[in-house]
Each structure stands twice: as structure tokens, then as C-alpha cells.
Design an enzyme around this catalytic site. Structure first.
Site, mmCIF file in Angstrom:
data_model
loop_
_atom_site.group_PDB
_atom_site.id
_atom_site.type_symbol
_atom_site.label_atom_id
_atom_site.label_comp_id
_atom_site.label_asym_id
_atom_site.label_seq_id
_atom_site.Cartn_x
_atom_site.Cartn_y
_atom_site.Cartn_z
ATOM 1 N N HIS A 1 -3.994 5.870 3.421
ATOM 2 C CA HIS A 1 -4.660 4.717 2.802
ATOM 3 C C HIS A 1 -4.213 3.407 3.441
ATOM 4 O O HIS A 1 -5.049 2.572 3.835
ATOM 5 C CB HIS A 1 -4.355 4.731 1.303
ATOM 6 C CG HIS A 1 -5.183 3.808 0.484
ATOM 7 N ND1 HIS A 1 -4.810 2.518 0.208
ATOM 8 C CD2 HIS A 1 -6.367 3.987 -0.126
ATOM 9 C CE1 HIS A 1 -5.732 1.939 -0.548
ATOM 10 N NE2 HIS A 1 -6.699 2.815 -0.769
ATOM 11 N N SER B 1 -10.997 -0.598 -2.031
ATOM 12 C CA SER B 1 -9.810 -0.635 -1.171
ATOM 13 C C SER B 1 -10.136 -1.111 0.234
ATOM 14 O O SER B 1 -9.282 -1.641 0.936
ATOM 15 C CB SER B 1 -9.201 0.763 -1.044
ATOM 16 O OG SER B 1 -8.176 0.958 -1.949
ATOM 17 N N ASP C 1 0.827 -1.203 0.000
ATOM 18 C CA ASP C 1 0.000 0.000 0.000
ATOM 19 C C ASP C 1 0.863 1.255 0.000
ATOM 20 O O ASP C 1 2.030 1.225 -0.396
ATOM 21 C CB ASP C 1 -0.940 -0.018 1.218
ATOM 22 C CG ASP C 1 -2.310 0.554 0.905
ATOM 23 O OD1 ASP C 1 -2.391 1.767 0.653
ATOM 24 O OD2 ASP C 1 -3.296 -0.207 0.922
#
Length: 577
Positions: free
Chosen positions: A332, A502, A109
């Protein structure tokens, strides 16, 4: 209440379009369709140094406490009538007398906040590496890789943040390589590369035109909306324009009444809590649009050459990067990691899906832009070589020029019994006819036996069950999982909602981690089979993402269902007998 103030008209659809390009939307396979809501955890004050008696020591803020009630996706479809994965019920009924075993889940990520109060205890630690000594103690090729590795870093400690899109890179190289050439004049050995370049060129020109126009629209909205908010605050005599203040106002002025109605509609569509949050979303959208043009679509933008200093075309090159797992923006990856394994039993923040012995290995390979195939292939190999049983991959893109290298890494993971879980993408497209990489099939059309591709579902079993942004496919998307308003960890020991495939991917990876931890003999193929066979099939008539059509939800994926941890554990128990 009367007012003679002028209220600029602001286009609601344009505002909504702008907010969809917030920082979350730019992140691979995350969507900004649902506004983030962050909750802070105060950091305890450090031990006070000796001070004069009259100076009081700083007070310790109270901890935030348990926020797991906000995690709708932990609920059970049968008991709670919510299409979650049933995690709370599973722990209470099926797992209470079982002992989980340690396993490692790698998260490829953007990075992670390693100091997060709800994540720090569950970080994978490379026991063979001595932290900070500048030596590759375990001789795996990566110096001081204590909690993972960063393939977007340079030897001097700097990091790539913004990157170009893959189509931009293909076009930039193709315009030089194929200048003055046509399909008829390129060499036979170049025909495939030329065709890829032509496809990328067409997509690039279309995207550049769209983003240029959208940038103009967003910038033209900022001034009028800012004026509108200021004028409404003055007219209503308040500093906070939330739904309560707006709905309780009863002005005589028709202009103000119309402005209030428009503001409420904009807040409803964007999920903003108040007018100031709406402005924040718009300004974030402006920044992201500008970044798209200045970075992602800029043919001359190449930060990697100066920072990483590798040869991006050499897919055999493996030993580059640095050990900075935080990176310039770990939002994220932090959110994804918390979904999988945030500490469950500390009565603080959120509960990860996986139990305490599960550890998160961080591999930074996803920039603000498109990831490179070389980095993804290396990230998978690093995770496999260092003991990961499951790898979460919440990223994706439209072009994959070095696809063969990624597929070789997939096969390497399969040979080592490692499950790959991948986000289906947020373009609300049918992957039977649109490309999204890494793909669900090998180039020879064979199914990847150790790969699960996951679409995003919402919190209600109605027409909106498939998230309106989610990709779907009867062949290329295996299953759906909760991916709307998913409450998890955010940098700075905070917590908040994010939406996207995601989020659906780590929900699924978390369920896989539960299965592997409690039933360690399960293979990667077993995990995939059990998760698919146990999915809760829905025959609800739903809105097909990106279209005006309706369809049976069961037709949008291979299984036709949503991940169900409760039923998956029951299947795993039978398999273990």
C-alpha cells in the site's frame, strides 16, 4: 463443440462480494474493486564471480521501459477529454522554464519498498544520522532513522502486521471495565467512555455477524468455481480461459454455453483477465475473510503487547518502534509513494506527480487492521519535526477513542505550516451522517485549516465519475481526485493498478507538492485554498455511491470538483506575482 461435463453454478454477486475483500480492500482506504495488474522490472544480474570458462555468465534482462501511458490520471480534462489532473500538460506548458525547489512529503502508511527502482532515488535521507551505527546521532529520539521511522516495530526488529479494528479494542476493554454496569450505574466521569463502548459493541456485533456469514459464503464458492474452471478448460481444450477463448467458443451443450456466459460476466464484474485470475481473487478474498475473523475481530488478539512493548494508552509516549520501513507488507505505501513522486525522467516505470527535488519520507504506522490514534499522532509529529511540508494520510476508521491526541498533532502541524492530505474512505457513505477518522473537523466543529479530505473519482465524466466505493459529503469531503485504476509502483520493482481513496489522496498530495516545490512561499493554508479554488467543477448527473440515487456531481463535496493541477499552477503563479 459438445460436452457432457457438469458445470457447477456459481453466484456472480457472491463472487463479486468476495473479491471486494481482497488484500487491497482490507488496506485502509484502498479498494479491491479493480483488479491489480502487476508489471515486473527485471533486476540486473549481479557481477559474476569467476567461473569455469564453459559456464556462461547470466544474461541481463532488458529494462521494462516507460509505462506512463497507463497513467490516465495525468491527462487533461480539456485537451484529452479525460477527468485527470492535467499533469502532463502542466509540465509542458506552465512549468518548463521554472526551477523546482527541494521539499519533503511524508507518507504515513504501511511501509515502503526502499529498493524499488522508481522510488529509491527519491527517498528522504536524514543527513544527520549515520546509517547502521545503532546511535541516535541527531538526538531526535529515533535510532538510525535514515529514511523515516516505524511506529509498529519492536526493539528486537519484529513488526506488527495484522491488527484488530478499533471497535474490537474498545469492546475488549469495555467488557472488562463495564461488566455488570449500565448507563444508570456508571460514574458520571465514565459516561462518555461507556457510551462509546455501547456504540462500539453494537457495531462490533453487527460486523462480526456479517463477516461470519460472508466467510461461509466465500468458502462455499471456492470448490464449485475451481471445478467449473477445470471442467471448462477440459471441454474447450485450452489451459487459458480468457475473454478471447471464451467468446470464440461456440458449444452445442447448453450447460457449457451457460457456464461460459457466467464466467464472462464474473470476469467483467471483477476485472479479472482470465479464469485463473478470478480464482486467485477468490482465494485472496478467502484469506482476507479468515484474517478478519482471526485477527481484526478477535477480542483476544493483541500482537502489539509482545512486539512493540509500549503502553498504547499513554499518548504522551513518543519514542518506541524501529527503523524497518519495509515491514511485513509494503504494498500500500509503495503504491501511494509512487503516485506522489516516482522518478519522472528515467524512462522507466511510472511518472510521479511531483518533480525531482521532492523527497518521500516514510513513516510506518498503518497495520493490516485499524491504525492506533497514538501512532498517527506520533507519526505526524515525527514528520513535522523532520522537515515535511506535506503529509499524506491514506487511512481511516470508524472509531477514534484518542481523537484529542490526533487533533493536537493536527494543530502542531498547522503551527509549523504543514499541509495534511487525508483519504475520505471507501465505505460509499455520506460523511455528513457517518463517522470516519481522522475527521475533517475538530471536536468543537471548527474546520481544520491545514487539512484536505479527498474522495475518489474515475476516468470518465459520466454517471460513474464518483467511484462507487468513495465516501462523499458536501461538508466533510473537500474535493475529489482520480482514484480508480491508478497505475503506480508496487513492491519488487513492479507496477500495477490499485483503486481507492487511498490513491486519490496521494494524487492530491502530489499536486500540493508541485505547488510547494515551484512556489515555496505558499503556506499550508494557501495550498489548500488553491487546490480547492482550482478544482474542475462537474455538473454531471452521477450515481451517488452506495445508493440507487442520482445527483449533480457538484453536490458530493465542498468544491464540487476534481483536483486540477493545471488550473492550480495558474492560480499559484498569480499568487506569486
Amino acid at each position: 463443440m459438445t460436452s457432457s461435463l457438469n458445470f457447477p453454478r456459481v453466484s456472480v454477486p457472491l463472487l463479486l462480494a468476495a473479491t471486494l475483500f481482497s488484500s487491497c480492500a482490507r488496506r485502509p482506504q484502498a479498494s479491491g474493486a479493480v483488479a491489480s495488474t502487476a508489471v515486473s522490472v527485471p533486476t540486473p544480474a549481479p557481477a559474476a564471480t569467476p567461473v569455469a570458462p564453459e559456464t556462461p555468465a547470466p544474461a541481463k534482462p532488458a529494462p521494462i521501459g516507460d509505462q506512463s501511458a497507463a497513467q490516465w490520471y495525468l491527462k487533461d480534462p480539456e485537451l484529452d477529454k479525460v477527468p485527470g489532473v492535467g499533469a502532463t500538460r502542466t509540465y509542458a506548458e506552465l512549468l518548463k522554464n521554472l526551477t523546482p525547489t527541494p521539499i519533503v512529503v511524508a507518507v504515513i502508511d504501511s511501509g515502503i519498498d526502499t529498493a524499488h527502482v522508481d522510488l529509491k532515488p527519491i527517498l528522504w535521507t536524514n543527513s544527520k544520522e549515520i546509517p547502521g551505527n545503532g546511535i541516535d546521532d541527531d538526538k531526535n529520539g529515533y535510532i538510525d532513522d535514515v529514511h523515516g521511522w516505524n511506529f509498529l516495530g519492536g526493539p528486537d526488529g519484529r513488526n506488527v502486521n495484522a491488527e484488530t479494528l478499533e471497535m474490537t479494542r474498545i469492546v475488549a476493554a469495555g467488557r472488562v471495565r463495564f461488566k455488570g454496569k449500565t448507563a444508570a450505574t456508571v460514574k458520571p466521569t465514565e459516561k462518555a467512555d461507556y457510551a462509546l463502548y455501547q456504540k462500539a459493541e453494537k457495531a462490533y456485533k453487527k460486523r462480526l455477524a456479517e463477516e461470519t456469514e460472508r466467510n461461509k459464503e466465500v468458502e462455499s464458492m471456492a470448490g464449485p468455481l475451481t471445478q467449473m474452471v477445470a471442467a471448462m478448460k477440459q471441454a474447450l481444450g485450452t489451459e487459458k480461459l480468457d475473454t478471447v477463448a471464451l467468446k470464440s467458443a461456440n458449444p452445442d451443450d447448453p450447460n457449457l454455453k451457460r457456464a461460459i456466459g457466467g464466467m464472462l460476466e464474473m470476469m467483467r464484474q471483477t476485472g479479472a483477465a482470465d479464469a485463473d485470475a478470478l480464482l486467485t481473487q477468490l482465494n485472496e478474498g478467502m484469506k482476507q475473510e479468515r484474517s478478519l475473523l482471526d485477527n481484526s475481530l478477535n477480542l483476544n488478539f493483541n500482537p502489539r503487547a509482545d512486539i512493540v512493548k509500549d503502553n498504547p494508552d499513554d499518548v504522551t509516549q513518543r519514542y518506541y518502534g524501529n527503523n524497518d520501513l519495509h515491514g511485513p507488507d509494503p504494498m500500500h505505501g509503495t503504491h501511494v509513494s509512487g503516485i506522489i513522486a516516482a522518478v519522472r525522467d528515467n524512462n522507466l516505470g511510472v511518472q510521479g506527480l511531483a518533480p525531482a527535488p521532492v523527497r518521500i519520507m516514510t513513516v510506518r504506522a498503518v497495520p493490516d487492521g485499524d491504525e492506533r490514534d497514538k501512532d498517527i499522532a506520533n507519526a505526524i509529529r515525527y514528520a513535522v519535526d523532520n522537515g515535511a511540508s506535506i503529509i499524506n494520510m491514506s487511512f481511516g476508521k470508524e472509531f477514534s477513542p484518542q481523537r484529542a491526541a490526533v487533533e493536537a498533532a493536527f494543530k502542531y502541524a498547522a503551527a509549523k505550516n504543514v499541509l495534511l492530505v487525508h483519504a475520505a474512505g471507501n465505505e460509499n457513505q455520506n460523511l455528513d451522517v457517518s463517522d470516519n477518522y481522522p475527521a475533517s473537523f475538530y471536536m468543537n466543529k471548527a474546520t481544520v485549516p491545514n487539512l484536505l479530505t479527498v474522495g475518489a473519482s474515475g476516468p470518465k465524466d459520466n454517471a460513474a465519475l464518483p467511484a462507487d466505493f468513495s465516501n462523499y459529503s458536501k461538508k466533510a469531503v473537500d474535493v475529489f481526485a482520480p482514484g480508480v485504476a491508478i497505475f503506480s509502483t508496487l513492491p519488487g520493482s513492479t507496477f500495477g493498478n490499485e483503486s481507492g481513496t487511498s490513491m486519490a489522496s496521494p494524487v492530491t498530495a502530489g499536486v500540493a507538492a508541485v505547488l510547494k516545490s515551484y512556489f515555496p512561499k505558499l503556506t499550508a493554508a494557501d495550498l489548500k485554498r488553491i487546490i480547492m479554488q482550482s478544482a474542475q467543477v462537474h455538473h454531471t448527473q452521477v450515481s451517488v455511491p452506495g445508493t440507487e440515487k442520482t445527483a449533480d456531481f457538484s453536490t458530493l463535496s465542498v468544491t464540487g470538483g476534481v483536483v486540477d493541477m493545471y488550473e492550480a499552477v495558474k492560480l499559484a503563479q498569480k499568487a506569486a506575482m
